[in-house]
Design a protein around this motif. Structure first.
Motif, PDB file in Angstrom:
ATOM      1  N   ALA A 129      17.797 -18.697   4.442  1.00  0.00           N
ATOM      2  CA  ALA A 129      16.677 -18.027   5.453  1.00  0.00           C
ATOM      3  C   ALA A 129      15.606 -17.977   4.415  1.00  0.00           C
ATOM      4  O   ALA A 129      15.867 -16.994   3.501  1.00  0.00           O
ATOM      5  CB  ALA A 129      17.374 -17.004   6.151  1.00  0.00           C
ATOM      6  N   SER A 130      14.322 -18.143   4.806  1.00  0.00           N
ATOM      7  CA  SER A 130      13.255 -17.926   3.832  1.00  0.00           C
ATOM      8  C   SER A 130      12.827 -16.687   4.680  1.00  0.00           C
ATOM      9  O   SER A 130      12.266 -16.585   5.538  1.00  0.00           O
ATOM     10  CB  SER A 130      12.406 -19.026   4.076  1.00  0.00           C
ATOM     11  OG  SER A 130      11.283 -18.699   3.288  1.00  0.00           O
ATOM     12  N   LEU A 131      12.577 -15.569   3.544  1.00  0.00           N
ATOM     13  CA  LEU A 131      12.103 -14.424   4.234  1.00  0.00           C
ATOM     14  C   LEU A 131      10.706 -13.970   3.497  1.00  0.00           C
ATOM     15  O   LEU A 131      10.608 -14.594   2.176  1.00  0.00           O
ATOM     16  CB  LEU A 131      12.804 -12.795   3.827  1.00  0.00           C
ATOM     17  CG  LEU A 131      14.033 -12.998   4.803  1.00  0.00           C
ATOM     18  CD1 LEU A 131      15.179 -14.044   4.539  1.00  0.00           C
ATOM     19  CD2 LEU A 131      14.701 -11.629   4.676  1.00  0.00           C
ATOM     20  N   GLY A 132       9.728 -13.368   4.169  1.00  0.00           N
ATOM     21  CA  GLY A 132       8.527 -13.041   3.487  1.00  0.00           C
ATOM     22  C   GLY A 132       7.992 -11.743   3.772  1.00  0.00           C
ATOM     23  O   GLY A 132       8.652 -11.161   4.969  1.00  0.00           O
ATOM     24  N   LYS A 133       7.176 -11.075   3.129  1.00  0.00           N
ATOM     25  CA  LYS A 133       6.585  -9.886   3.405  1.00  0.00           C
ATOM     26  C   LYS A 133       5.163  -9.918   2.834  1.00  0.00           C
ATOM     27  O   LYS A 133       4.849 -10.001   1.790  1.00  0.00           O
ATOM     28  CB  LYS A 133       7.330  -8.456   2.592  1.00  0.00           C
ATOM     29  CG  LYS A 133       6.676  -7.295   3.171  1.00  0.00           C
ATOM     30  CD  LYS A 133       7.506  -6.111   2.423  1.00  0.00           C
ATOM     31  CE  LYS A 133       6.832  -4.932   2.854  1.00  0.00           C
ATOM     32  NZ  LYS A 133       7.739  -3.933   2.403  1.00  0.00           N
ATOM     33  N   ARG A 134       4.281  -9.834   3.866  1.00  0.00           N
ATOM     34  CA  ARG A 134       2.808  -9.749   3.352  1.00  0.00           C
ATOM     35  C   ARG A 134       2.408  -8.359   2.754  1.00  0.00           C
ATOM     36  O   ARG A 134       2.666  -7.395   3.110  1.00  0.00           O
ATOM     37  CB  ARG A 134       2.081  -9.876   4.629  1.00  0.00           C
ATOM     38  CG  ARG A 134       0.538 -10.133   4.183  1.00  0.00           C
ATOM     39  CD  ARG A 134       0.277 -11.600   4.383  1.00  0.00           C
ATOM     40  NE  ARG A 134      -1.011 -11.746   3.612  1.00  0.00           N
ATOM     41  CZ  ARG A 134      -1.476 -13.176   3.501  1.00  0.00           C
ATOM     42  NH1 ARG A 134      -0.909 -14.143   3.793  1.00  0.00           N
ATOM     43  NH2 ARG A 134      -2.629 -13.302   2.895  1.00  0.00           N
TER      44      ARG A 134
END
Ligand SMILES: CC(C)(COP(=O)(O)OP(=O)(O)OC[C@H]1O[C@@H](n2cnc3c(N)ncnc32)[C@H](O)[C@@H]1OP(=O)(O)O)[C@@H](O)C(=O)NCCC(=O)NCCS
Length: 143
Positions: A129-134
């Protein structure tokens, strides 16, 4: 196509290429993305030119563990000539030279055509799962 490092004079042509390729999204300001890349490994920001015109780009980076490619784009009128494949070969060559053991890519899961393009180049879909946080909010002037 000649592959070289991005130059500031390429800015408008590159942003136009990205816009036409559907890579400019409201949450990313392409001008700020260019400035950020010029501050970190600018030599890995590749453009392909033909007859003095920018027809392709690839924003390559190495974080010390993995290599990444963003903003891969080929001018719509020049697709299917293996120019995208050539840019990716150059990205792989530069990353290998830096000792980078693996290249990662993020592609929208709905973008079947691009996934097939990467498969042809030997990439496999990683079951993650690709997770990101701006961290910095951009408001695109184009988006
Ligand atoms: C994805 C992109 C860079 C491909 O560039 P290109 O120069 O047309 O691709 P190439 O000619 O190098 O293609 C290499 C191989 O992938 C295949 N391929 C390319 N695009 C494909 C597609 N949409 N669907 C299926 N296969 C595709 C080619 O047939 C070729 O296969 P082969 O090795 O069996 O001959 C280009 O379509 C593009 O700029 N798309 C818009 C921007 C984008 O979505 N970028 C990716 C962001 S993650």
């Amino acid at each position: 196509m000649r592959i070289r490092a991005f130059d500031r004079a390429d800015t408008e042509a590159v942003v136009e290429l990205w816009r036409a390729a559907g890579l400019v999204v409201p949450w990313n300001d392409p001008y700020r993305d260019i400035e950020r890349k010029l501050a970190v490994q600018p030599e890995l920001f590749l453009v392909g030119e033909s007859g003095g015109v920018v027809i392709a780009t690839a924003m390559v980076g190495h974080d010390g563990h993995r290599g990444w490619v963003n903003y891969l784009a080929v001018d719509e009128t020049r697709r299917g000539e293996r120019l995208g494949a050539r840019l990716m070969e150059e990205a792989e060559r530069l990353l290998t030279e830096l000792g980078c053991p693996k290249l990662n890519l993020q592609v929208r899961s709905t973008n079947a055509g691009v996934i097939e393009f990467y498969r042809r180049l030997g990439y496999q879909v990683d079951e993650v799962a690709s997770l990101g946080k701006r961290l910095i909010a951009d408001a695109s002037p184009i988006g």
